[in-house]
Motif scaffolding. Structure first.
Motif, mmCIF file in Angstrom:
data_model
loop_
_atom_site.group_PDB
_atom_site.id
_atom_site.type_symbol
_atom_site.label_atom_id
_atom_site.label_comp_id
_atom_site.label_asym_id
_atom_site.label_seq_id
_atom_site.Cartn_x
_atom_site.Cartn_y
_atom_site.Cartn_z
ATOM 1 N N VAL A 1 10.583 -39.888 105.042
ATOM 2 C CA VAL A 1 11.015 -38.939 106.061
ATOM 3 C C VAL A 1 10.564 -39.435 107.433
ATOM 4 O O VAL A 1 9.367 -39.655 107.645
ATOM 5 N N PRO A 2 11.473 -39.616 108.378
ATOM 6 C CA PRO A 2 11.091 -40.061 109.725
ATOM 7 C C PRO A 2 10.502 -38.907 110.546
ATOM 8 O O PRO A 2 10.587 -37.738 110.168
ATOM 9 N N ASP A 3 9.937 -39.246 111.686
ATOM 10 C CA ASP A 3 9.507 -38.224 112.636
ATOM 11 C C ASP A 3 10.727 -37.486 113.165
ATOM 12 O O ASP A 3 11.776 -38.089 113.425
ATOM 13 N N VAL B 1 5.283 -27.222 110.491
ATOM 14 C CA VAL B 1 5.430 -27.472 109.050
ATOM 15 C C VAL B 1 4.872 -28.851 108.693
ATOM 16 O O VAL B 1 4.239 -29.030 107.644
ATOM 17 N N SER B 2 5.076 -29.828 109.569
ATOM 18 C CA SER B 2 4.498 -31.157 109.337
ATOM 19 C C SER B 2 2.978 -31.076 109.291
ATOM 20 O O SER B 2 2.330 -31.744 108.469
ATOM 21 N N GLY C 1 0.572 -31.867 106.201
ATOM 22 C CA GLY C 1 -0.526 -32.807 106.336
ATOM 23 C C GLY C 1 -1.828 -32.249 105.790
ATOM 24 O O GLY C 1 -2.596 -32.959 105.131
ATOM 25 N N VAL C 2 -2.082 -30.965 106.052
ATOM 26 C CA VAL C 2 -3.304 -30.328 105.534
ATOM 27 C C VAL C 2 -3.266 -30.264 104.002
ATOM 28 O O VAL C 2 -4.258 -30.560 103.328
ATOM 29 N N THR D 1 3.845 -38.857 112.202
ATOM 30 C CA THR D 1 3.607 -37.417 112.185
ATOM 31 C C THR D 1 4.134 -36.791 110.895
ATOM 32 O O THR D 1 3.756 -35.673 110.550
ATOM 33 N N ALA D 2 5.008 -37.512 110.190
ATOM 34 C CA ALA D 2 5.544 -37.032 108.912
ATOM 35 C C ALA D 2 4.801 -37.630 107.726
ATOM 36 O O ALA D 2 5.251 -37.496 106.584
ATOM 37 N N LEU D 3 3.647 -38.265 107.978
ATOM 38 C CA LEU D 3 2.912 -38.895 106.873
ATOM 39 C C LEU D 3 2.506 -37.865 105.822
ATOM 40 O O LEU D 3 2.619 -38.117 104.612
ATOM 41 N N GLY D 4 2.049 -36.696 106.273
ATOM 42 C CA GLY D 4 1.702 -35.655 105.316
ATOM 43 C C GLY D 4 2.893 -35.191 104.511
ATOM 44 O O GLY D 4 2.785 -34.942 103.299
ATOM 45 N N VAL D 5 4.046 -35.083 105.163
ATOM 46 C CA VAL D 5 5.273 -34.707 104.461
ATOM 47 C C VAL D 5 5.608 -35.738 103.393
ATOM 48 O O VAL D 5 5.952 -35.390 102.249
#
Length: 365
Positions: A3-5, A12-13, A17-18, A116-120
């Motif tokens: 998933v890209p930024d 939600v991102s 991530g959390v 920023t989408a790493l958690g996603v």
């Protein structure tokens, strides 16, 4: 399915991530048990010295195979997600960490998957695929005969289901925090439809890999623990199961060397990433295709690492496409192997230290 930024909004991102960070923390604790360690108190090797490098190799192998996009439909390709493969080979907790290492390397070095989408991405490609696949795998293994063929079949089904499950997870996150106003029903139908096809490729790769490792070293496959082929006797020209022998206490055998399997796996990963990847499909993967067709990518952001020397899986300033891609793949395998093996060694070392501390406490008492 990176998933890209910009596909998912910042709130939600951040929540994803959390959740991903919490799952990784839990996986670090669980991986200590899966990786084991060497306790000086017992003088016996429990697995950490062997399994930490093998877990790192699994991460590097998944990185390599993810470079091999395969065609699944007109103008669409797919690639391995790897959650099922990692969970079955090294355990679900260690599997989550394997995929997380791969996604981190891809995001930072290769501009693949938004930062920023790493958690996603960890939640979708790492946690969902691993949990769904391993739960289904264990359920199937519980009802099927404990044979190598059954293990392979179970891994096929588990991998197949894990991919559309990840597509559903993305759709849910998009429904909650998507940055474009697209009817969720259309997104769901398109995502699940194409990822069922991609799941077939995932299942085939997973089953072939798991079957190959079980054939030579079933003792190293987490999901195949306790697997033992029954002894066969030929009676009147037919093979029948021999009576189970009466168990007798025997000294624990010395662990077989893993160097041969490790070297074979590493060479395979290097060949796949450095050479075979050049022939991978250039078509967009399932998420990219759906995003383009449905307009999900209208708010996509440029990757923060777009100027990385390895961005887009090529080496900057190397004009030959074959050489550039091959070098990038080899570098990626090497970096992932070092990062993964180092992290897993630290985890197994922590378990070993905890065991030794507990033993010293018992001695004092």
């Amino acid at each position: 399915m990176h998933v890209p930024d910009g596909f998912i909004n910042p709130p939600v991102s951040a929540v994803a991530g959390v959740v991903a960070a919490g799952a990784v923390a839990v996986s670090l604790r669980g991986a200590r048990r899966e990786l084991g360690g060497t306790s000086r108190s017992s003088g016996a090797e429990n697995g950490g010295e062997r399994t930490a490098p093998l877990a790192g190799l699994v991460a590097a192998f998944i990185f390599a195979v993810q470079m091999l996009n395969f065609p699944v439909a007109a103008g669409t390709s797919g690639h391995l997600l790897g959650g099922a493969l990692a969970a079955i080979l090294v355990g679900p907790y260690t599997g989550v960490l394997c995929i997380s290492v791969v996604l981190l390397m891809q995001g930072i070095l290769f501009a693949d998957g938004g930062l920023t989408a790493l958690g996603v991405n960890i939640l979708d490609m790492g946690i969902v695929t691993t949990v769904v696949a391993y739960a289904l795998f264990r359920g199937l293994v519980g009802v099927l005969p404990r044979t190598r063929r059954s293990m392979t079949v179970a891994s096929f089904v588990a991998a197949l289901v894990s991919v559309p499950a990840a597509a559903c997870a993305f759709t849910l996150m998009y429904w909650i925090g998507g940055t474009t106003d697209i009817p969720i029903g259309k997104v769901f139908t398109a995502m699940v439809g194409v990822h069922v096809l991609i799941g077939l490729g995932e299942a085939l790769i997973t089953a072939l890999t798991v079957g190959a490792v079980i054939a030579v070293r079933p003792d190293l496959v987490h999901g195949a623990r306790g697997l033992a082929a029954p002894l066969k006797l030929r009676v009147d020209g037919e093979l029948v199961d021999a009576p189970a022998p009466t168990p007798e206490p025997t000294p624990a055998p010395a662990h077989r060397s893993t160097r041969g399997l490790w070297a074979t796996g590493l060479i395979t990963a290097l060949v796949l990433a450095g050479f075979v990847s050049y022939y991978a499909s250039a078509n967009p993967d399932g998420l990219e295709k759906v995003a383009t067709d449905k307009g999900i990518d209208k708010e996509a952001k440029e990757h923060a690492a777009k100027d990385s020397p390895l961005a887009d899986y090529g080496v900057k300033d190397v004009s030959n496409a074959r050489l550039s891609g091959g070098l990038a793949g080899v570098i990626g395998v090497g970096v992932t192997l070092v990062a993964g093996s180092g992290a897993f060694y630290v985890v197994s070392r922590r378990r070993r230290n905890d065991d030794d501390a507990g033993h010293r406490t018992d001695e004092k008492v």
